[in-house]
Scaffold this motif. Structure first.
Motif, short mmCIF file in Angstrom:
data_model
loop_
_atom_site.label_atom_id
_atom_site.label_comp_id
_atom_site.label_asym_id
_atom_site.label_seq_id
_atom_site.Cartn_x
_atom_site.Cartn_y
_atom_site.Cartn_z
N THR A 176 6.20 -28.70 -23.26
CA THR A 176 7.00 -27.94 -24.23
C THR A 176 7.92 -26.95 -23.53
N ALA A 177 7.44 -26.29 -22.49
CA ALA A 177 8.27 -25.32 -21.75
C ALA A 177 9.46 -25.99 -21.08
N LEU A 178 9.39 -27.32 -20.88
CA LEU A 178 10.50 -28.06 -20.28
C LEU A 178 11.43 -28.65 -21.34
N GLY A 179 11.17 -28.33 -22.62
CA GLY A 179 12.06 -28.78 -23.69
C GLY A 179 11.50 -29.86 -24.60
N LEU A 180 10.27 -30.30 -24.38
CA LEU A 180 9.69 -31.33 -25.24
C LEU A 180 9.42 -30.75 -26.63
N GLU A 181 9.97 -31.40 -27.65
CA GLU A 181 9.81 -30.95 -29.03
C GLU A 181 9.08 -31.96 -29.90
N ARG A 182 9.17 -33.23 -29.52
CA ARG A 182 8.55 -34.26 -30.36
C ARG A 182 8.12 -35.46 -29.51
N LEU A 183 7.12 -36.15 -30.06
CA LEU A 183 6.64 -37.39 -29.46
C LEU A 183 6.89 -38.52 -30.44
N ARG A 240 -1.66 -37.83 -37.07
CA ARG A 240 -0.63 -36.94 -37.65
C ARG A 240 0.78 -37.21 -37.11
N TYR A 241 1.06 -38.47 -36.80
CA TYR A 241 2.41 -38.90 -36.47
C TYR A 241 3.03 -39.38 -37.77
N GLU A 242 4.02 -38.65 -38.25
CA GLU A 242 4.63 -38.95 -39.54
C GLU A 242 5.59 -40.13 -39.43
N PHE A 243 5.55 -40.99 -40.45
CA PHE A 243 6.49 -42.12 -40.50
C PHE A 243 7.90 -41.56 -40.63
N ILE A 290 6.72 -39.92 -35.75
CA ILE A 290 7.03 -38.75 -34.92
C ILE A 290 5.98 -37.67 -35.13
N ARG A 291 5.64 -37.02 -34.04
CA ARG A 291 4.81 -35.81 -34.10
C ARG A 291 5.58 -34.71 -33.42
N ARG A 292 5.75 -33.62 -34.12
CA ARG A 292 6.48 -32.47 -33.59
C ARG A 292 5.51 -31.42 -33.08
N THR A 293 6.01 -30.55 -32.21
CA THR A 293 5.15 -29.50 -31.66
C THR A 293 4.55 -28.63 -32.75
N SER A 294 5.21 -28.51 -33.88
CA SER A 294 4.73 -27.66 -34.96
C SER A 294 3.68 -28.32 -35.83
N ALA A 295 3.39 -29.62 -35.61
CA ALA A 295 2.42 -30.34 -36.47
C ALA A 295 1.00 -29.94 -36.18
N ALA A 346 -8.04 -40.67 -28.36
CA ALA A 346 -7.31 -40.65 -27.09
C ALA A 346 -5.87 -40.21 -27.30
N LEU A 347 -5.25 -40.67 -28.38
CA LEU A 347 -3.87 -40.27 -28.67
C LEU A 347 -3.81 -38.78 -28.97
N GLU A 348 -4.78 -38.26 -29.68
CA GLU A 348 -4.80 -36.82 -29.98
C GLU A 348 -4.93 -36.02 -28.69
N ALA A 349 -5.78 -36.46 -27.77
CA ALA A 349 -5.93 -35.77 -26.49
C ALA A 349 -4.62 -35.82 -25.69
N LEU A 350 -3.98 -36.99 -25.66
CA LEU A 350 -2.71 -37.13 -24.95
C LEU A 350 -1.64 -36.24 -25.58
N THR A 351 -1.59 -36.21 -26.89
CA THR A 351 -0.59 -35.41 -27.60
C THR A 351 -0.74 -33.93 -27.25
N GLY A 352 -1.96 -33.43 -27.32
CA GLY A 352 -2.19 -32.03 -26.97
C GLY A 352 -1.80 -31.73 -25.54
N TRP A 353 -2.20 -32.63 -24.62
CA TRP A 353 -1.85 -32.44 -23.21
C TRP A 353 -0.33 -32.45 -23.02
#
Length: 158
Positions: free
Chosen positions: A105-112, A131-134, A153-158, A92-99
């Motif tokens: 991202t186009a509004l400036g979101l870079e990390r969760l 894949r949320y890094e400590f 943290i998970r970044r858009t590049s992860a 569920a977290l992976e689905a939310l992260t992708g969404w």
């Protein structure tokens, strides 16, 4: 929601407890208001029951503190006791992260950012599987975080 909220682990780690139908209605209303405001997006996680039109509540994921131009937002989740150990939270977290990244991202979101208390080992495993890094240890911040916490943290590049 009331039945799921009776779980002692959910009461220990969760920030909102639904003790009765009125609490449940307030919880749903708060989620509806977050969607309307565009700053908090909650999703119920259900599983279809074989041979039935019924679905069973398995958990919840939420994206919160979303603001245009702000590079970070926070994710949260919980899993019903009967669903734990089945990978529900990480899927569920992976689905939310992708969404979230696809949508914001186009509004400036870079990390969760994912926060949990240091002694919540299950949440730490979910963060790692997703894949949320400590990042760091956070100081206690009562009442919501009575003990130190982990920031992942998970970044858009992860």
């Amino acid at each position: 929601m009331v039945e799921v909220s009776r779980d002692p682990a959910l009461r220990q780690w969760g920030s909102s407890v639904v003790g009765n139908d009125a609490d449940g209605a307030r919880w749903v209303q708060a989620h509806q208001q977050g969607w309307a405001a565009g700053d908090r997006f909650g999703f119920a996680v259900f599983e279809a029951q074989p041979g039935s039109a019924r679905e069973e509540l398995m958990g919840n994921v939420v994206l919160k503190e979303v603001t245009a131009g702000k590079p970070a937002a926070e994710v949260g989740y919980w899993t019903a006791a009967h669903a734990r150990g089945r990978g529900v939270a990480s899927r569920a977290l992976e689905a939310l992260t992708g969404w979230a990244f696809d949508t914001f991202t186009a509004l400036g979101l870079e990390r969760l950012e994912l926060l949990h208390q240091v002694d919540n080992l299950a949440s730490c495993r979910v963060a790692q599987k997703s894949r949320y890094e400590f990042e760091t240890i956070l100081p206690a911040a009562p009442p919501a975080f009575p003990r130190e916490g982990h920031l992942h943290i998970r970044r858009t590049s992860a």
